[in-house]
Design a protein around this motif. Structure first.
Motif, PDB file in Angstrom:
ATOM      1  N   LEU A 172      21.298 123.809  36.220  1.00 42.28           N
ATOM      2  CA  LEU A 172      20.731 124.600  37.314  1.00 42.28           C
ATOM      3  C   LEU A 172      21.129 124.024  38.665  1.00 42.28           C
ATOM      4  CD1 LEU A 172      17.146 125.325  35.930  1.00 42.28           C
ATOM      5  CD2 LEU A 172      19.065 126.920  36.092  1.00 42.28           C
ATOM      6  N   ARG A 173      21.134 122.705  38.773  1.00 39.97           N
ATOM      7  CA  ARG A 173      21.564 122.080  40.029  1.00 39.97           C
ATOM      8  C   ARG A 173      23.038 122.387  40.314  1.00 39.97           C
ATOM      9  NH1 ARG A 173      18.213 117.605  38.318  1.00 39.97           N
ATOM     10  NH2 ARG A 173      20.051 116.455  37.566  1.00 39.97           N
ATOM     11  N   GLU A 174      23.862 122.340  39.262  1.00 43.09           N
ATOM     12  CA  GLU A 174      25.269 122.675  39.433  1.00 43.09           C
ATOM     13  C   GLU A 174      25.442 124.149  39.812  1.00 43.09           C
ATOM     14  OE1 GLU A 174      28.634 120.493  38.722  1.00 43.09           O
ATOM     15  OE2 GLU A 174      27.011 120.081  40.127  1.00 43.09           O
ATOM     16  N   ALA A 175      24.647 125.009  39.202  1.00 40.51           N
ATOM     17  CA  ALA A 175      24.716 126.426  39.547  1.00 40.51           C
ATOM     18  C   ALA A 175      24.413 126.627  41.028  1.00 40.51           C
ATOM     19  CB  ALA A 175      23.725 127.222  38.690  1.00 40.51           C
ATOM     20  N   TYR A 176      23.377 125.964  41.505  1.00 43.84           N
ATOM     21  CA  TYR A 176      23.009 126.102  42.914  1.00 43.84           C
ATOM     22  C   TYR A 176      24.129 125.586  43.824  1.00 43.84           C
ATOM     23  CZ  TYR A 176      20.133 126.039  47.124  1.00 43.84           C
ATOM     24  OH  TYR A 176      19.633 126.259  48.387  1.00 43.84           O
ATOM     25  N   ARG A 177      24.764 124.524  43.412  1.00 49.08           N
ATOM     26  CA  ARG A 177      25.836 123.935  44.227  1.00 49.08           C
ATOM     27  C   ARG A 177      27.019 124.884  44.377  1.00 49.08           C
ATOM     28  NH1 ARG A 177      30.583 121.650  43.264  1.00 49.08           N
ATOM     29  NH2 ARG A 177      30.325 121.564  40.988  1.00 49.08           N
ATOM     30  N   VAL A 178      27.426 125.548  43.300  1.00 51.92           N
ATOM     31  CA  VAL A 178      28.670 126.322  43.334  1.00 51.92           C
ATOM     32  C   VAL A 178      28.493 127.745  43.854  1.00 51.92           C
ATOM     33  CG1 VAL A 178      29.602 124.942  41.447  1.00 51.92           C
ATOM     34  CG2 VAL A 178      28.523 127.152  40.927  1.00 51.92           C
ATOM     35  N   VAL A 179      27.254 128.261  43.851  1.00 50.12           N
ATOM     36  CA  VAL A 179      27.025 129.629  44.328  1.00 50.12           C
ATOM     37  C   VAL A 179      27.035 129.667  45.856  1.00 50.12           C
ATOM     38  CG1 VAL A 179      25.333 131.511  44.431  1.00 50.12           C
ATOM     39  CG2 VAL A 179      25.771 130.340  42.272  1.00 50.12           C
ATOM     40  N   LYS A 180      27.676 130.684  46.387  1.00 47.96           N
ATOM     41  CA  LYS A 180      27.696 130.873  47.837  1.00 47.96           C
ATOM     42  C   LYS A 180      26.288 131.203  48.350  1.00 47.96           C
ATOM     43  CE  LYS A 180      32.318 133.028  47.816  1.00 47.96           C
ATOM     44  NZ  LYS A 180      33.056 134.288  48.111  1.00 47.96           N
ATOM     45  N   PRO A 181      25.958 130.837  49.576  1.00 51.70           N
ATOM     46  CA  PRO A 181      24.704 131.333  50.167  1.00 51.70           C
ATOM     47  C   PRO A 181      24.665 132.861  50.119  1.00 51.70           C
ATOM     48  CG  PRO A 181      25.622 129.581  51.519  1.00 51.70           C
ATOM     49  CD  PRO A 181      26.664 129.901  50.472  1.00 51.70           C
ATOM     50  N   GLY A 182      23.578 133.394  49.606  1.00 47.18           N
ATOM     51  CA  GLY A 182      23.468 134.834  49.411  1.00 47.18           C
ATOM     52  C   GLY A 182      23.995 135.307  48.072  1.00 47.18           C
ATOM     53  N   GLY A 183      24.617 134.398  47.306  1.00 48.93           N
ATOM     54  CA  GLY A 183      25.141 134.757  45.995  1.00 48.93           C
ATOM     55  C   GLY A 183      24.055 134.830  44.945  1.00 48.93           C
ATOM     56  N   ARG A 184      24.444 135.246  43.737  1.00 44.34           N
ATOM     57  CA  ARG A 184      23.470 135.516  42.685  1.00 44.34           C
ATOM     58  C   ARG A 184      23.557 134.528  41.523  1.00 44.34           C
ATOM     59  NH1 ARG A 184      26.172 140.854  42.763  1.00 44.34           N
ATOM     60  NH2 ARG A 184      27.231 139.634  44.369  1.00 44.34           N
ATOM     61  N   PHE A 185      22.388 134.266  40.970  1.00 40.93           N
ATOM     62  CA  PHE A 185      22.256 133.485  39.745  1.00 40.93           C
ATOM     63  C   PHE A 185      21.796 134.434  38.649  1.00 40.93           C
ATOM     64  CE2 PHE A 185      19.369 131.405  36.756  1.00 40.93           C
ATOM     65  CZ  PHE A 185      20.144 130.362  36.286  1.00 40.93           C
ATOM     66  N   ALA A 186      22.511 134.470  37.525  1.00 43.31           N
ATOM     67  CA  ALA A 186      22.176 135.395  36.442  1.00 43.31           C
ATOM     68  C   ALA A 186      22.206 134.640  35.116  1.00 43.31           C
ATOM     69  CB  ALA A 186      23.166 136.562  36.411  1.00 43.31           C
ATOM     70  N   CYS A 187      21.058 134.590  34.481  1.00 38.78           N
ATOM     71  CA  CYS A 187      20.941 133.880  33.206  1.00 38.78           C
ATOM     72  C   CYS A 187      20.294 134.798  32.179  1.00 38.78           C
ATOM     73  CB  CYS A 187      20.101 132.613  33.384  1.00 38.78           C
ATOM     74  SG  CYS A 187      19.757 131.717  31.851  1.00 38.78           S
ATOM     75  N   LEU A 188      20.934 134.938  31.038  1.00 40.90           N
ATOM     76  CA  LEU A 188      20.377 135.671  29.904  1.00 40.90           C
ATOM     77  C   LEU A 188      20.140 134.651  28.800  1.00 40.90           C
ATOM     78  CD1 LEU A 188      19.696 138.566  28.865  1.00 40.90           C
ATOM     79  CD2 LEU A 188      21.992 138.601  27.857  1.00 40.90           C
ATOM     80  N   GLU A 189      18.894 134.547  28.369  1.00 38.79           N
ATOM     81  CA  GLU A 189      18.568 133.501  27.405  1.00 38.79           C
ATOM     82  C   GLU A 189      17.507 133.987  26.433  1.00 38.79           C
ATOM     83  OE1 GLU A 189      19.116 131.037  25.261  1.00 38.79           O
ATOM     84  OE2 GLU A 189      20.090 130.108  26.998  1.00 38.79           O
ATOM     85  N   TYR A 190      17.535 133.422  25.228  1.00 43.34           N
ATOM     86  CA  TYR A 190      16.508 133.736  24.252  1.00 43.34           C
ATOM     87  C   TYR A 190      15.149 133.294  24.795  1.00 43.34           C
ATOM     88  CZ  TYR A 190      20.381 134.386  21.023  1.00 43.34           C
ATOM     89  OH  TYR A 190      21.536 134.827  20.428  1.00 43.34           O
ATOM     90  N   GLY A 191      14.117 134.088  24.479  1.00 42.40           N
ATOM     91  CA  GLY A 191      12.794 133.810  25.014  1.00 42.40           C
ATOM     92  C   GLY A 191      11.743 133.672  23.931  1.00 42.40           C
ATOM     93  N   HIS A 192      10.512 133.692  24.386  1.00 41.73           N
ATOM     94  CA  HIS A 192       9.362 133.552  23.498  1.00 41.73           C
ATOM     95  C   HIS A 192       8.541 134.844  23.553  1.00 41.73           C
ATOM     96  CE1 HIS A 192       9.747 129.120  22.853  1.00 41.73           C
ATOM     97  NE2 HIS A 192      10.435 129.244  23.970  1.00 41.73           N
ATOM     98  N   THR A 193       8.247 135.381  22.409  1.00 44.28           N
ATOM     99  CA  THR A 193       7.482 136.627  22.308  1.00 44.28           C
ATOM    100  C   THR A 193       6.005 136.291  22.194  1.00 44.28           C
ATOM    101  OG1 THR A 193       9.349 137.657  21.193  1.00 44.28           O
ATOM    102  CG2 THR A 193       7.233 138.775  21.013  1.00 44.28           C
ATOM    103  N   ASP A 194       5.244 136.688  23.208  1.00 47.93           N
ATOM    104  CA  ASP A 194       3.826 136.330  23.260  1.00 47.93           C
ATOM    105  C   ASP A 194       2.920 137.319  22.536  1.00 47.93           C
ATOM    106  OD1 ASP A 194       4.392 134.056  24.771  1.00 47.93           O
ATOM    107  OD2 ASP A 194       4.258 135.144  26.665  1.00 47.93           O
TER     108      ASP A 194
END
Length: 275
Positions: A172-194
């Motif tokens: 996550l820290r690396e993602a923040y470093r490489v994304v331009k200001p105003g750019g997007r972070f997109a993560c698709l991950e398995y989750g937990h069904t409540d």
């Protein structure tokens, strides 16, 4: 072997935390990258096909919805981390071609596993995207994207990759470093069904059904058991959304969207323009 049948080793100040709940064999967290790398070497050629089967073909719908939620803009440069087989990269470029009528956007695919990258290269080999250098490849570590400059990409994307990492917070820290200001972070991950009943069914499916299918379809129960345990021990979506925000990204609302009651979770955020 279940974690209940293997006594936990007491960690000392110099020991790495153990992954008893993940592997049931006191594997140091420092070894997770190598272990999961070995798993993906074994499953690379059939990874997407088996993933489609495991998700009952929902995997394709999830990824298409994920691309649509990103709202790519013409000319965007996307970094696709843990994207070796190019399933997301292909959908991204198709979206740019057909929705935005754009031929200037590009995607750089990074994966720590060369076997997965080879699958992606083969799939893209005859495409115009390869001919026009709109898709490029590199072997790399999500936790240390040393070859990606600061503030250089419009979209950071990672699909079903965070749960494989020993230290997702570093990614996550690396993602923040490489994304331009105003750019997007997109993560698709398995989750937990409540939802109680559905959640119980999903837990049974991950713990029992998926290893069984891995044995039947790929003659490899152990690899799919470890994949399943890696998913099951990943943080709940509420906790992971907090980690994304802690890294510096803005997530609107609850911070995530549930697909199929939480079987999959999409996190779409942005880096502040003033960063």
């Amino acid at each position: 072997m279940s974690s209940a049948s293997t006594p936990k080793q007491k960690a000392t100040a110099t020991d790495s935390p153990t992954l008893d709940m993940l592997y049931g064999d006191n594997v140091p967290i420092s070894a997770k990258k190598d272990i999961m790398g070995d798993v993906y070497c074994k499953v690379a050629d059939r990874y997407d096909a088996v993933s489609d089967m495991i998700s009952m073909s929902m995997n394709k719908r999830w990824k298409q919805r994920f691309i649509e939620q990103m709202r790519p803009m013409p000319g965007d440069k996307m970094l696709d981390v843990a994207g070796g087989t190019c399933e997301v990269a292909r959908r991204y470029l198709q979206y740019q071609d057909t929705v935005n009528h754009d031929t200037t956007s590009s995607v750089h695919v990074v994966d720590f596993n060369d076997s997965m990258l080879q699958v992606g290269r083969r799939r893209m080999a005859q495409s115009s995207w390869m001919d026009n250098e709109r898709v490029t490849f590199a072997q790399g570590n999500a936790e240390d994207l040393a070859d990606v400059p600061d503030n250089s990409v419009d979209i950071y994307c990672i699909s079903a990759g965070m749960h494989n990492l020993p230290h997702p917070e570093r990614a996550l820290r690396e993602a923040y470093r490489v994304v331009k200001p105003g750019g997007r972070f997109a993560c698709l991950e398995y989750g937990h069904t409540d939802t109680p009943v559905i959640g119980q069914i999903c837990r049974w499916y991950w713990d029992t059904g998926i290893p069984f299918l891995g044995q039947v379809l790929a003659n490899d129960r152990a690899s799919y058991e470890r994949l399943a345990r890696s998913v099951r021990t990943f943080p709940h979506q509420k906790r992971f959304a907090q980690a994304i925000r802690h890294a510096g990204f803005h997530l609107p609302g609850a911070g995530y969207e549930l697909y199929q009651w939480g079987m999959m979770v999409a996190y779409i955020g942005s880096k502040p323009r003033t960063a």
